[in-house]
Scaffold this active site. Structure first.
Site, mmCIF file in Angstrom:
data_model
loop_
_atom_site.group_PDB
_atom_site.id
_atom_site.type_symbol
_atom_site.label_atom_id
_atom_site.label_comp_id
_atom_site.label_asym_id
_atom_site.label_seq_id
_atom_site.Cartn_x
_atom_site.Cartn_y
_atom_site.Cartn_z
ATOM 1 N N LYS A 1 -2.919 5.576 -3.913
ATOM 2 C CA LYS A 1 -4.112 6.557 -3.639
ATOM 3 C C LYS A 1 -3.890 7.707 -4.351
ATOM 4 O O LYS A 1 -2.732 8.280 -4.647
ATOM 5 C CB LYS A 1 -4.189 6.858 -2.259
ATOM 6 C CG LYS A 1 -4.640 5.448 -1.362
ATOM 7 C CD LYS A 1 -4.284 5.836 0.018
ATOM 8 C CE LYS A 1 -3.994 4.646 0.878
ATOM 9 N NZ LYS A 1 -2.454 4.210 0.508
ATOM 10 N N ASP B 1 0.893 -1.173 -0.076
ATOM 11 C CA ASP B 1 -0.225 -0.019 -0.063
ATOM 12 C C ASP B 1 0.844 1.378 0.055
ATOM 13 O O ASP B 1 1.623 1.327 1.018
ATOM 14 C CB ASP B 1 -0.901 -0.042 1.362
ATOM 15 C CG ASP B 1 -1.745 1.249 1.165
ATOM 16 O OD1 ASP B 1 -2.732 1.332 0.824
ATOM 17 O OD2 ASP B 1 -1.292 2.312 1.887
ATOM 18 N N TYR C 1 2.710 10.112 -0.404
ATOM 19 C CA TYR C 1 3.752 9.768 0.372
ATOM 20 C C TYR C 1 5.031 10.118 -0.409
ATOM 21 O O TYR C 1 6.026 9.838 0.365
ATOM 22 C CB TYR C 1 3.645 8.069 0.462
ATOM 23 C CG TYR C 1 2.324 7.552 1.185
ATOM 24 C CD1 TYR C 1 1.461 8.360 1.789
ATOM 25 C CD2 TYR C 1 2.266 6.339 1.381
ATOM 26 C CE1 TYR C 1 0.253 7.928 2.478
ATOM 27 C CE2 TYR C 1 1.081 5.800 1.956
ATOM 28 C CZ TYR C 1 0.381 6.531 2.438
ATOM 29 O OH TYR C 1 -1.099 5.747 3.029
ATOM 30 N N HIS D 1 -7.602 9.229 -1.753
ATOM 31 C CA HIS D 1 -6.796 9.326 -0.535
ATOM 32 C C HIS D 1 -7.568 10.100 0.479
ATOM 33 O O HIS D 1 -7.946 9.787 1.567
ATOM 34 C CB HIS D 1 -5.535 9.896 -0.477
ATOM 35 C CG HIS D 1 -4.574 9.523 0.591
ATOM 36 N ND1 HIS D 1 -3.312 9.306 0.337
ATOM 37 C CD2 HIS D 1 -4.855 9.134 1.996
ATOM 38 C CE1 HIS D 1 -2.636 9.033 1.636
ATOM 39 N NE2 HIS D 1 -3.858 8.928 2.467
#
Length: 119
Positions: free
Chosen positions: A72, A42, A47, A105
């Protein structure tokens, strides 16, 4: 390994998250997680580690068909014209031909959810 079944998809019940991982630490952590038996990775555009995640996946030597990859879209990528472009960039960074699960997200207060889902 336990799986969750959704329609015709089998999702590994336990996934390895990459939040707050970066650089070589991310690459090594992803490769180590896959070597330890994880098969669900994931990550997320936000990120800023999709490239390192992809490199870790490649380093693991695990066949892509045996993995389940989730990423996401962040709020600035939810406009209908941005969804596909962002997904294609994620594919390149992750060094894969497909993403198993593409999530939103966090919803945007300025872009209707229906518009994003339609894209």
């Amino acid at each position: 390994m336990k799986f969750i079944s959704v329609d015709d998809s089998k999702i590994p019940a336990l996934g390895f998250g990459t939040f707050r991982l970066s650089g070589k630490q991310c690459e090594h952590s992803v490769a180590d997680a896959l070597s330890s038996g994880y098969r669900h990775i994931d990550t997320a555009e936000m990120y800023n580690n999709e490239a390192e995640t992809g490199t870790g996946i490649k380093r693991s030597g695990i066949s892509r068909k045996d993995l389940f990859i989730t990423t996401k879209l962040w709020t600035h990528s939810l406009a209908p014209g941005d969804v596909k472009k962002t997904a294609v960039r994620s594919l390149r960074r992750l060094q894969t031909d497909y993403i198993d699960l593409l999530l939103i997200h966090w919803p945007s207060s300025s872009i209707p959810l229906e518009d994003t889902l339609g894209a």
